[in-house]
Write a protein that holds these residues in place. Structure first.
Motif, PDB file in Angstrom:
ATOM      1  N   UNK A  64      52.203  16.696  35.124  1.00 36.37           N
ATOM      2  CA  UNK A  64      52.569  17.935  34.415  1.00 36.37           C
ATOM      3  C   UNK A  64      52.856  19.065  35.404  1.00 36.37           C
ATOM      4  N   UNK A  65      52.086  19.134  36.497  1.00 34.84           N
ATOM      5  CA  UNK A  65      52.342  20.173  37.514  1.00 34.84           C
ATOM      6  C   UNK A  65      53.734  19.985  38.124  1.00 34.84           C
ATOM      7  N   UNK A  66      54.048  18.738  38.473  1.00 33.42           N
ATOM      8  CA  UNK A  66      55.349  18.454  39.100  1.00 33.42           C
ATOM      9  C   UNK A  66      56.493  18.755  38.132  1.00 33.42           C
ATOM     10  N   UNK A  67      56.322  18.303  36.892  1.00 29.32           N
ATOM     11  CA  UNK A  67      57.357  18.533  35.880  1.00 29.32           C
ATOM     12  C   UNK A  67      57.552  20.032  35.643  1.00 29.32           C
ATOM     13  N   UNK A  68      56.448  20.762  35.508  1.00 26.06           N
ATOM     14  CA  UNK A  68      56.553  22.203  35.259  1.00 26.06           C
ATOM     15  C   UNK A  68      57.217  22.900  36.449  1.00 26.06           C
ATOM     16  N   UNK A  69      56.881  22.456  37.664  1.00 24.78           N
ATOM     17  CA  UNK A  69      57.469  23.085  38.852  1.00 24.78           C
ATOM     18  C   UNK A  69      58.980  22.839  38.910  1.00 24.78           C
ATOM     19  N   UNK A  70      59.404  21.620  38.565  1.00 21.46           N
ATOM     20  CA  UNK A  70      60.838  21.298  38.584  1.00 21.46           C
ATOM     21  C   UNK A  70      61.573  22.091  37.497  1.00 21.46           C
ATOM     22  N   UNK A 110      63.483  17.658  30.172  1.00 22.90           N
ATOM     23  CA  UNK A 110      64.369  17.779  31.333  1.00 22.90           C
ATOM     24  C   UNK A 110      65.823  17.905  30.904  1.00 22.90           C
ATOM     25  N   UNK A 111      66.256  17.069  29.957  1.00 22.87           N
ATOM     26  CA  UNK A 111      67.673  17.141  29.542  1.00 22.87           C
ATOM     27  C   UNK A 111      67.949  18.458  28.804  1.00 22.87           C
ATOM     28  N   UNK A 112      66.985  18.916  27.984  1.00 23.52           N
ATOM     29  CA  UNK A 112      67.160  20.218  27.316  1.00 23.52           C
ATOM     30  C   UNK A 112      67.322  21.339  28.334  1.00 23.52           C
ATOM     31  N   UNK A 113      66.682  21.169  29.492  1.00 28.38           N
ATOM     32  CA  UNK A 113      66.765  22.210  30.530  1.00 28.38           C
ATOM     33  C   UNK A 113      68.017  22.041  31.391  1.00 28.38           C
ATOM     34  N   UNK A 114      68.777  20.958  31.145  1.00 25.20           N
ATOM     35  CA  UNK A 114      70.004  20.749  31.905  1.00 25.20           C
ATOM     36  C   UNK A 114      69.807  20.040  33.227  1.00 25.20           C
ATOM     37  N   UNK A 115      68.682  19.349  33.386  1.00 27.27           N
ATOM     38  CA  UNK A 115      68.437  18.599  34.628  1.00 27.27           C
ATOM     39  C   UNK A 115      69.003  17.187  34.468  1.00 27.27           C
ATOM     40  N   UNK A 116      69.678  16.670  35.506  1.00 30.96           N
ATOM     41  CA  UNK A 116      70.221  15.308  35.466  1.00 30.96           C
ATOM     42  C   UNK A 116      69.099  14.281  35.496  1.00 30.96           C
ATOM     43  N   UNK A 143      67.313  17.499  40.984  1.00 27.82           N
ATOM     44  CA  UNK A 143      67.726  18.900  41.018  1.00 27.82           C
ATOM     45  C   UNK A 143      68.478  19.105  42.329  1.00 27.82           C
ATOM     46  N   UNK A 144      69.754  19.457  42.280  1.00 28.44           N
ATOM     47  CA  UNK A 144      70.508  19.534  43.530  1.00 28.44           C
ATOM     48  C   UNK A 144      70.016  20.665  44.438  1.00 28.44           C
ATOM     49  N   UNK A 145      69.979  20.362  45.735  1.00 28.84           N
ATOM     50  CA  UNK A 145      69.618  21.373  46.722  1.00 28.84           C
ATOM     51  C   UNK A 145      70.838  21.773  47.523  1.00 28.84           C
ATOM     52  N   UNK A 146      70.593  22.449  48.639  1.00 27.08           N
ATOM     53  CA  UNK A 146      71.728  22.908  49.465  1.00 27.08           C
ATOM     54  C   UNK A 146      72.315  21.782  50.318  1.00 27.08           C
ATOM     55  N   UNK A 147      71.588  20.685  50.439  1.00 29.60           N
ATOM     56  CA  UNK A 147      72.098  19.567  51.237  1.00 29.60           C
ATOM     57  C   UNK A 147      71.867  19.721  52.727  1.00 29.60           C
TER      58      UNK A 147
END
Ligand SMILES: [Zn+2]
Length: 442
Positions: A118-124, A43-49, A66-70
């Motif tokens: 793994x599905x959730x992580x891959x999707x994110x 996640x950090x390598x991909x730049x996710x907080x 992962x930030x959304x539009x709010x």
């Protein structure tokens, strides 16, 4: 398109699952740290907080956002990476090998629930890589300790770090979206509500004495009678709104005759008779209409030559949503009789009614993934971390989509030897979870 080793890991969910399987996170003791660190690095390598929270340093939990539009509340995806023991089980392939044979990934956690994690992580990761900005933030929680009650995992997070889940209404969690077949029709049950734990203790007393003198009608004999009665009894039928919703959809989706028969489950006068006709589905359906009790532990007698004057036995009781320990005692006492002093030792309450607000999006996603399938709201007879997140007002949907062969018995293999998953399921599930992120509108 062929996928090579150089492509990012989120395009290779099969390999991602194999990697997770290879961390031995048997709980107890759990030791989820290496597995969580691996996910953290991706996640950090991909730049996710990300944030790490641990009640025990060897047993961290991870939160990523992962930030959304709010314009919508955040959507939570959560999965646990601990697994149950493999001790005493005879495996065809090593349980922590993550090996592929005969079209299956083999190993502990391939069903419950490293595949879902793994599905959730891959999707994110895929959402991050493709620049997807959903309407609401996407919060991913990777948890420890689900299999032993969540004290170091979801319970700790809900009690100590609720701020990370603020404003969340809906979550995707485990036990749902796996195909299930009745009379040739494919259903995808999505867990929306769970039964509740109501553990009990029964005490039986009788005259003690020397083991050399014959004893009739003592505590041992009473125990025997009580267990016999328990074995032959069912607690009363209850048709909960969740079961009604579930079986109305099932029965109206089936051909005329099986549909008619299944519909009679909703008539409390006929429920038990219909259950007795259900063959392999009886075990799956019976707990959806009853509060249930299994005697699981007996403690009595210390010495072989002393007749015990007290025997204590423990019972794993499960309450339907909306029912309380008082209901359990009222239903169970007549069966146990006045020879037993009955006491509730643990009640773990869950919500009574599901909030169905996200259901249609999930059903649409499944229909698109498998046009022959019918999505179905489901009551889970067991419990998951969903009950803990419900304390924050979060409705969980069991959604780790799996298109499985008709003869594949999910619940016979989860927690058992030779737990395995058809390899193609990982792409099916990852695509479906990603599709939810695309469609989520709050
Ligand atoms: Zn699980």
């Amino acid at each position: 398109m062929t996928i090579s080793k150089n492509d990012p890991i989120h395009t290779r969910p099969i390999e991602l699952l194999q990697n997770l399987i290879r961390f031995d996170t048997t709980n107890p003791p759990g030791n989820e740290i290496d597995c969580v660190n691996y996910i953290h690095r991706l996640l950090t390598d991909a730049g996710v907080d990300t944030w790490i929270f641990a009640k025990d340093p060897n047993r961290p939990n991870l939160v990523a956002r992962l930030p959304g539009q709010g314009t919508a509340p955040p959507l939570l995806l959560y999965g646990h990476v601990d697994v149950v023991t493999t001790e005493g089980q005879d495996w065809t392939h090593p349980p922590f090998g993550g090996e592929i044979h005969d079209g299956y990934i083999w190993g502990r956690g391939t069903l419950d629930m490293k595949s879902g994690a793994a599905m959730m992580l891959a999707a994110v990761l895929r959402a991050k890589a493709s620049g997807l900005t959903p309407t609401g933030d996407v919060v991913l929680a990777i948890l420890c300790d689900e299999e032993a009650g969540g004290v170091y995992g979801a319970m700790y997070m809900v009690d100590e770090h609720p701020d990370h889940f603020e404003g969340i209404k809906y979550a995707l969690g485990e036990f749902g979206g796996a195909s299930f077949y009745i009379a040739g029709t494919t259903f995808y049950p999505i867990q929306v509500v769970e039964k509740q734990i109501c553990w009990m203790k029964g005490t039986i007393r009788g005259p003690g004495g020397h083991g050399s003198r014959p004893m009739r009608g003592g505590a041992m004999a009473k125990l025997g009678r009580v267990l016999q009665r328990l074995d032959k009894s069912r607690l009363p039928v209850h048709i909960t709104p969740a079961a009604r919703q579930m079986f109305e959809i099932v029965s109206s989706s089936l051909p005329l005759v099986p549909g008619f028969v299944l519909r009679q489950l909703l008539n409390p006068v006929l429920t038990d008779s219909v259950l007795n006709l259900m063959g392999e589905h009886k075990l799956n359906f019976e707990p959806l209409f009853h509060n249930t009790v299994n005697a699981t532990i007996v403690k009595g007698g210390e010495k072989i030559n002393v007749i015990p004057s007290t025997i204590v036995f423990e019972m794993d009781g499960r309450l339907l949503p909306g029912y309380t320990p008082d209901d359990m005692i009222a239903e169970l006492s007549p069966i146990l009789g006045d020879e037993v002093e009955l006491e509730v030792i643990l009640y773990d309450p869950g919500p009574s009614e599901p909030d169905m607000g996200l259901f249609n999006i999930l059903a649409d996603v499944l229909l698109e993934a498998d046009p022959a399938g019918i999505a179905l709201p489901m009551m889970l007879p067991a419990v998951t971390d969903a009950r803990l997140f419900s304390r924050l007002g979060i409705q969980t949907y069991g959604f780790t989509p799996m298109k499985l062969p008709e003869d594949f018995k999910f619940f016979d293999l989860a927690h058992a030897a030779d737990e395995r998953l058809p390899v193609e399921v990982m792409d099916f599930g990852t695509n479906a979870v990603y599709s939810v992120l695309q469609r989520y509108v709050g």
